[in-house]
Design a protein around this motif. Structure first.
Motif: not given
Length: 363
Positions: A125-133, A212-229
């Motif tokens: 799945g995916m965990i996102l850490v977000t916030g301003s610069t 975003i699409q590639m990160a979604m693919t990775a998260a849907e195929t059994g990997h833990l994805v960490l990212g920022t926005l």
């Protein structure tokens, strides 16, 4: 020694987070959130060009001369490590150096909510850490990677722009790759990572639709994805992802978020009561069936109500987190007031009443 190291050494001695160099003004230091000039002459164009040229590689010089901004890491003679951005503006060249501590932060040292540690237990799945610069997103992700590195036997691939904290493999193997040095783009990096038997993939920034699409693919195929926005809040984060993808992928993106988004952590940095530091304050959304249904039915505006009532799952609104930190005397109430959404809730804590008109309180 590169001449620019003298400014960096001064900045480190003062305990600043960033050193700003620009033509036409003296060097400036970011001290606990405030920008302060140092006693020095205004920098000239040729002078600053010379300082910067001393620390660039031939390839970086070529890219800069072609009109590109530069992002890279730099280690000074005193072994200070910095994330560097070099750019051109109307009056000439400019550069920002952000200090990167040599020691990788831990979840305990950042005093993050316990739910952040629990989120690291997800295996996909995916965990996102977000916030301003400049709100500490990279620092929080580094602490999460360190926790995984210390507690799991995993293959962790970190895609960064540039590499900041250096992770030494502990229980896990940590592979760090830098944009522009080891890979042409984040999307290409994710694509390559999927062929490298990863358990965890960190994506420095979900900055475009392909990433975003590639990160979604990775998260849907059994990997833990960490990212920022660069978004401020769970609702804006979810809407940004849906809006970033082509219209014909709207339903697919909503389905992904409902099924594979584990959590959104939104943070900001607020001054401590003594004014000598800043503390990360976070809003947390953990995916539930109710939130998934709101996403699927285009009712994301109702998600804040779920955060308010989801305390037992570790969820909290930013205002809730700010109020709690004020009551625990962890942050300066005047600075917290700046970040509050419902200003009325915070007026009674304000000690410097001059901040109130600035935010049009009571209007």
């Amino acid at each position: 020694m590169a001449r620019i190291d003298a400014f960096l050494k001064l900045g480190l001695a003062q305990g600043c987070s960033d050193i700003h160099l620009a033509v036409g003004v003296p060097p400036m230091l970011r001290m606990h959130g405030d920008l302060m000039p140092i006693k020095f002459r205004d920098l000239g164009d040729t002078e600053l060009e010379g300082y910067i040229a001393e620390i660039l590689t031939a390839n970086q010089r070529k890219r800069f001369d072609e009109g590109h901004d530069l992002d890279f890491s730099y280690v000074s003679e005193d072994k200070g490590r910095f994330r560097v951005n070099v750019f051109r503006k109307e009056t000439g060249i400019g550069a920002t150096f952000r200090f990167i501590p040599g020691e990788v932060p831990t979840l305990d040292s950042l005093d993050l909510p316990a739910v952040v540690r629990k989120l690291c237990d997800h295996h996909q799945g995916m965990i996102l850490v977000t916030g301003s610069t400049g709100t500490g997103k990279s620092t929080t992700l580094a602490a999460m990677i360190d926790h995984l590195n210390s507690t799991q036997n995993a293959n962790i691939i970190s895609l960064e722009d540039p590499i900041e904290f250096i992770h030494r493999s502990k229980q896990s193997q940590v592979i760090q790759r830098e944009l522009g040095t080891h890979l042409p783009s984040f999307a290409d990096g994710i694509r390559a990572s999927l062929r490298e038997d990863p358990d965890v993939i960190l994506v420095g920034e979900l900055r475009d639709a392909e990433t975003i699409q590639m990160a979604m693919t990775a998260a849907e195929t059994g990997h833990l994805v960490l990212g920022t926005l660069h978004t401020t809040g769970a609702v804006k984060t979810i809407d940004r992802i849906i809006d970033a993808l082509p219209g014909d992928m709207r339903e697919q993106s909503k389905s992904f978020l409902a099924q594979s988004l584990n959590a959104v952590i939104t943070q900001t940095l607020v001054k401590t009561p003594d004014g000598r530091g800043r503390k990360a304050i976070v809003e947390v959304m953990v995916m539930t069936r109710a939130i998934a249904k709101l996403i699927m039915t285009d009712q994301t505006h109702q998600i804040p109500a779920q955060l308010q009532t989801g305390k037992e799952l570790g969820m909290q609104m930013m205002d809730q987190a700010l109020l709690d930190a004020i009551q625990r005397k962890l942050i300066d109430p005047d600075d917290a007031f700046r970040f509050a959404t419902d200003k009325a809730l915070f007026q009674r804590f304000v000690t410097d009443t001059s901040v109130l008109p600035k935010f049009e309180v009571g209007s």
